[in-house]
Motif scaffolding. Structure first.
Motif, PDB file in Angstrom:
ATOM      1  N   LEU A   1       3.245   0.692 -12.374  1.00 53.77           N
ATOM      2  CA  LEU A   1       4.012   0.048 -11.314  1.00 53.77           C
ATOM      3  C   LEU A   1       3.824  -1.447 -11.508  1.00 53.77           C
ATOM      4  O   LEU A   1       2.702  -1.949 -11.406  1.00 53.77           O
ATOM      5  CB  LEU A   1       3.525   0.487  -9.931  1.00 53.77           C
ATOM      6  CG  LEU A   1       4.266  -0.115  -8.738  1.00 53.77           C
ATOM      7  CD1 LEU A   1       5.738   0.313  -8.734  1.00 53.77           C
ATOM      8  CD2 LEU A   1       3.589   0.282  -7.434  1.00 53.77           C
TER       9      LEU A   1
ATOM     10  N   PHE B   1      -3.078  -4.412  -8.116  1.00 52.82           N
ATOM     11  CA  PHE B   1      -2.337  -4.918  -9.273  1.00 52.82           C
ATOM     12  C   PHE B   1      -3.254  -5.804 -10.107  1.00 52.82           C
ATOM     13  O   PHE B   1      -4.120  -6.493  -9.571  1.00 52.82           O
ATOM     14  CB  PHE B   1      -1.109  -5.725  -8.833  1.00 52.82           C
ATOM     15  CG  PHE B   1      -0.006  -4.880  -8.271  1.00 52.82           C
ATOM     16  CD1 PHE B   1       0.985  -4.369  -9.091  1.00 52.82           C
ATOM     17  CD2 PHE B   1       0.038  -4.585  -6.916  1.00 52.82           C
ATOM     18  CE1 PHE B   1       2.005  -3.580  -8.576  1.00 52.82           C
ATOM     19  CE2 PHE B   1       1.049  -3.799  -6.386  1.00 52.82           C
ATOM     20  CZ  PHE B   1       2.028  -3.297  -7.214  1.00 52.82           C
TER      21      PHE B   1
ATOM     22  N   TYR C   1      -1.615  -9.219  -4.118  1.00 48.99           N
ATOM     23  CA  TYR C   1      -1.250  -8.208  -5.112  1.00 48.99           C
ATOM     24  C   TYR C   1      -2.494  -7.670  -5.809  1.00 48.99           C
ATOM     25  O   TYR C   1      -2.632  -6.461  -6.018  1.00 48.99           O
ATOM     26  CB  TYR C   1      -0.271  -8.781  -6.140  1.00 48.99           C
ATOM     27  CG  TYR C   1       1.031  -9.280  -5.544  1.00 48.99           C
ATOM     28  CD1 TYR C   1       1.574  -8.733  -4.389  1.00 48.99           C
ATOM     29  CD2 TYR C   1       1.726 -10.317  -6.141  1.00 48.99           C
ATOM     30  CE1 TYR C   1       2.765  -9.193  -3.849  1.00 48.99           C
ATOM     31  CE2 TYR C   1       2.927 -10.783  -5.622  1.00 48.99           C
ATOM     32  CZ  TYR C   1       3.433 -10.214  -4.469  1.00 48.99           C
ATOM     33  OH  TYR C   1       4.610 -10.678  -3.937  1.00 48.99           O
TER      34      TYR C   1
ATOM     35  N   GLU D   1       0.833  -1.204   0.000  1.00 47.10           N
ATOM     36  CA  GLU D   1       0.000   0.000   0.000  1.00 47.10           C
ATOM     37  C   GLU D   1       0.867   1.254   0.000  1.00 47.10           C
ATOM     38  O   GLU D   1       0.538   2.248  -0.644  1.00 47.10           O
ATOM     39  CB  GLU D   1      -0.963  -0.012   1.184  1.00 47.10           C
ATOM     40  CG  GLU D   1      -2.096  -1.002   0.989  1.00 47.10           C
ATOM     41  CD  GLU D   1      -2.996  -1.160   2.203  1.00 47.10           C
ATOM     42  OE1 GLU D   1      -2.624  -0.712   3.312  1.00 47.10           O
ATOM     43  OE2 GLU D   1      -4.080  -1.755   2.038  1.00 47.10           O
TER      44      GLU D   1
ATOM     45  N   ALA E   1       3.485   5.504  -5.945  1.00 48.63           N
ATOM     46  CA  ALA E   1       3.377   5.478  -7.407  1.00 48.63           C
ATOM     47  C   ALA E   1       2.323   6.475  -7.883  1.00 48.63           C
ATOM     48  O   ALA E   1       2.538   7.196  -8.855  1.00 48.63           O
ATOM     49  CB  ALA E   1       3.044   4.070  -7.890  1.00 48.63           C
ATOM     50  N   SER E   2       1.213   6.527  -7.186  1.00 49.23           N
ATOM     51  CA  SER E   2       0.154   7.477  -7.540  1.00 49.23           C
ATOM     52  C   SER E   2       0.588   8.912  -7.284  1.00 49.23           C
ATOM     53  O   SER E   2       0.417   9.783  -8.141  1.00 49.23           O
ATOM     54  CB  SER E   2      -1.116   7.173  -6.746  1.00 49.23           C
ATOM     55  OG  SER E   2      -1.630   5.909  -7.117  1.00 49.23           O
TER      56      SER E   2
ATOM     57  N   THR F   1       2.239   1.513  -3.681  1.00 47.09           N
ATOM     58  CA  THR F   1       1.230   1.926  -4.660  1.00 47.09           C
ATOM     59  C   THR F   1       0.808   3.378  -4.419  1.00 47.09           C
ATOM     60  O   THR F   1       0.546   4.115  -5.369  1.00 47.09           O
ATOM     61  CB  THR F   1       0.003   0.991  -4.648  1.00 47.09           C
ATOM     62  OG1 THR F   1      -0.540   0.923  -3.323  1.00 47.09           O
ATOM     63  CG2 THR F   1       0.367  -0.410  -5.127  1.00 47.09           C
ATOM     64  N   SER F   2       0.762   3.790  -3.172  1.00 48.02           N
ATOM     65  CA  SER F   2       0.449   5.183  -2.855  1.00 48.02           C
ATOM     66  C   SER F   2       1.526   6.116  -3.418  1.00 48.02           C
ATOM     67  O   SER F   2       1.208   7.149  -4.028  1.00 48.02           O
ATOM     68  CB  SER F   2       0.328   5.350  -1.341  1.00 48.02           C
ATOM     69  OG  SER F   2       0.119   6.692  -1.008  1.00 48.02           O
TER      70      SER F   2
END
Length: 153
Positions: A112, A132, A127, A98, A104-105, A101-102
């Motif tokens: 990603l 994902f 995932y 998390e 990446a945003s 991914t946070s």
């Protein structure tokens, strides 16, 4: 352990204690030999970030975020996700993913990616649960052989 007791942080220093804990984790992930100088090089590399999960002071998980600028945009890749065997099933990997991914945003990465063997069914479910999506693709790998009998990396 509750999820609240685990903290995710960017590792910036390779103390002796950190190195020993990372070596134990890497041994649970791979047959690759632990190389302290390689970890130190990672920590000093602009495109690589090593995130660790701590339960108190002890490192109980890790994940690497690699980001690179490409002609098609900034791309990211997740590598070396591992949680200590004594801590699995308690949400540690989810917290690590998390965070990645946070980021990446927040950073506007175009994609990603991560790879996982099909046999790792519970990991694949995790995932997918954090966003994902499986792709219809093949992963191809070339493994260079040292020309002089040594490896530079």
């Amino acid at each position: 352990m509750s999820e609240a007791s685990v903290q995710i942080e960017l590792l910036s220093e390779l103390s002796d204690a950190n190195a020993a804990e990372l070596e134990l984790l890497l041994g649970q992930l791979s047959t690759a030999a632990f190389d302290r100088s390689r970890i130190a090089a990672m920590l000093g590399h602009d495109g690589i970030e090593l995130f660790v999960a701590r339960d108190g002071r002890r490192i109980v998980g890790m994940a690497t975020l690699v980001t690179v600028p490409l002609p098609t945009g900034w791309r990211g890749h997740v590598e070396d996700v591992v949680v200590d065997a004594t801590m699995r099933g308690r949400g540690v990997a989810r917290l690590l993913l998390e965070r990645l991914t946070s980021l990446a945003s927040e950073r506007g990465l175009r994609t990603l990616d991560l790879t996982s063997r099909p046999s790792r069914e519970s990991a694949l479910r995790l995932y997918e649960a954090v966003g994902f999506v499986r792709r219809d693709t093949n992963v191809l790998r070339f493994t260079p052989q040292p020309t002089d009998g040594t490896s530079s990396h």
